[in-house]
Write an enzyme that holds these catalytic residues in place. Structure first.
Site, PDB file in Angstrom:
ATOM      1  N   HIS A  97      -2.657  -8.306 -17.528  1.00  0.00           N
ATOM      2  CA  HIS A  97      -2.698  -8.626 -16.094  1.00  0.00           C
ATOM      3  C   HIS A  97      -3.291  -7.477 -15.276  1.00  0.00           C
ATOM      4  CE1 HIS A  97       1.475  -7.147 -16.752  1.00  0.00           C
ATOM      5  NE2 HIS A  97       1.323  -6.567 -15.595  1.00  0.00           N
TER       6      HIS A  97
ATOM      7  N   CYS B 118      -0.789 -40.692  -7.636  1.00  0.00           N
ATOM      8  CA  CYS B 118       0.488 -41.416  -7.806  1.00  0.00           C
ATOM      9  C   CYS B 118       0.582 -42.559  -6.806  1.00  0.00           C
ATOM     10  CB  CYS B 118       1.639 -40.439  -7.604  1.00  0.00           C
ATOM     11  SG  CYS B 118       1.518 -39.662  -5.994  1.00  0.00           S
TER      12      CYS B 118
HETATM   13  C1  LIG Z   1      -6.268 -35.326  -8.544  1.00  0.00           C
HETATM   14  C2  LIG Z   1      -7.128 -35.442  -7.294  1.00  0.00           C
HETATM   15  C3  LIG Z   1      -8.029 -34.246  -7.176  1.00  0.00           C
HETATM   16  C4  LIG Z   1      -7.962 -36.698  -7.403  1.00  0.00           C
HETATM   17  O1  LIG Z   1      -8.741 -36.838  -6.243  1.00  0.00           O
HETATM   18  C5  LIG Z   1      -6.230 -35.554  -6.048  1.00  0.00           C
HETATM   19  O2  LIG Z   1      -5.378 -36.695  -6.182  1.00  0.00           O
HETATM   20  C6  LIG Z   1      -5.377 -34.311  -5.877  1.00  0.00           C
HETATM   21  O3  LIG Z   1      -5.860 -33.262  -5.522  1.00  0.00           O
HETATM   22  N1  LIG Z   1      -4.093 -34.446  -6.185  1.00  0.00           N
HETATM   23  C7  LIG Z   1      -3.252 -33.282  -6.134  1.00  0.00           C
HETATM   24  C8  LIG Z   1      -1.950 -33.689  -5.609  1.00  0.00           C
HETATM   25  C9  LIG Z   1      -0.974 -33.757  -6.713  1.00  0.00           C
HETATM   26  O4  LIG Z   1      -0.853 -32.809  -7.454  1.00  0.00           O
HETATM   27  N2  LIG Z   1      -0.268 -34.928  -6.776  1.00  0.00           N
HETATM   28  C10 LIG Z   1       0.794 -35.060  -7.649  1.00  0.00           C
HETATM   29  C11 LIG Z   1       1.420 -36.272  -7.650  1.00  0.00           C
HETATM   30  S1  LIG Z   1       0.799 -37.544  -6.652  1.00  0.00           S
END
Ligand SMILES: CC(C)(CO)[C@@H](O)C(=O)NCCC(=O)N/C=C\S
Length: 194
Positions: free
Chosen positions: A80, A165
């Site tokens: 690190h 999600c």
């Molecule tokens: C994955 C991506 C880049 C697709 O466009 C976008 O959904 C995003 O940044 N999600 C990060 C948010 C997350 O960690 N959600 C976890 C549970 S919903």
């Protein structure tokens, strides 16, 4: 001047356990292009971060927690510390809620947070939060982000999306182009400072 003659700039990408880490190969590719700049990219990932991409497919050095424990004897390097010396800029993309909290509290229980904990505050540290909207909306999030900004770290703000999600709202990681542009800006700023 040809890029190869320009002073090499070392960019360390930190990866943590948000599903947005699926974008890490894209971020690496875009930073390696960096028109007119001579950029070397390395990656340090948490174990949760490594879940979302294939380190062996990145064509750049990827450090994981076990690499810290190659240390055997007194004269062996401390990884690190080596990484804090090597990097001109540190960009944590994505920064998940857990590592955000650790950084705000000074916890350093893995390779990535150890690099953060010993970071040279005269060099840019950029962070790209990414988490579910309901996590983002918890008051702890802004409290922790304000602590990081108090250290001079640079936030690359999350954006509104319908997340993987199904929830809609803030929490999605900034677009890759936005992150790359922010790194380029910090590299130019470092140049003018030196
Ligand atoms: C994955 C991506 C880049 C697709 O466009 C976008 O959904 C995003 O940044 N999600 C990060 C948010 C997350 O960690 N959600 C976890 C549970 S919903």
């Amino acid at each position: 001047m040809a890029a190869s003659l320009k002073k090499k700039k070392n960019v360390l990408i930190g990866v943590t356990g948000s599903v947005a880490a699926i974008k890490v190969p894209l971020i690496v590719q875009e930073l390696q292009k960096s028109e007119g700049m001579n950029v070397e990219v390395r990656v340090v990932t948490t174990e949760r971060g490594a879940h979302f991409f294939k380190p062996e497919e990145l064509q750049v050095q990827v450090y994981r927690d076990q690499d810290e424990w190659q240390w055997q004897k007194r004269e062996d390097p401390v990884l690190h510390i080596e990484l804090r010396r090597w990097a001109d800029v540190f960009v944590i993309a994505p920064l998940d809620a857990n590592t955000l909290a650790k950084m705000a509290a000074g916890l350093c229980d893995n390779l990535l947070t150890c690099v953060v904990r010993c970071w040279d505050l005269t060099k840019p540290l950029l962070f790209c939060p990414a988490m579910n909207t309901h996590m983002w909306n918890h008051p702890l999030t802004q409290r922790h982000i304000d602590v990081l900004k108090g250290f001079g770290y640079i936030e690359v703000p999350c954006v509104e999306k319908t997340l993987v999600c199904g929830d809609s709202g803030l929490g999605a990681m900034a677009e890759v182009s936005t992150i790359v542009a922010a790194v380029h800006k910090s590299l130019r700023d470092v140049d003018t400072l030196l």
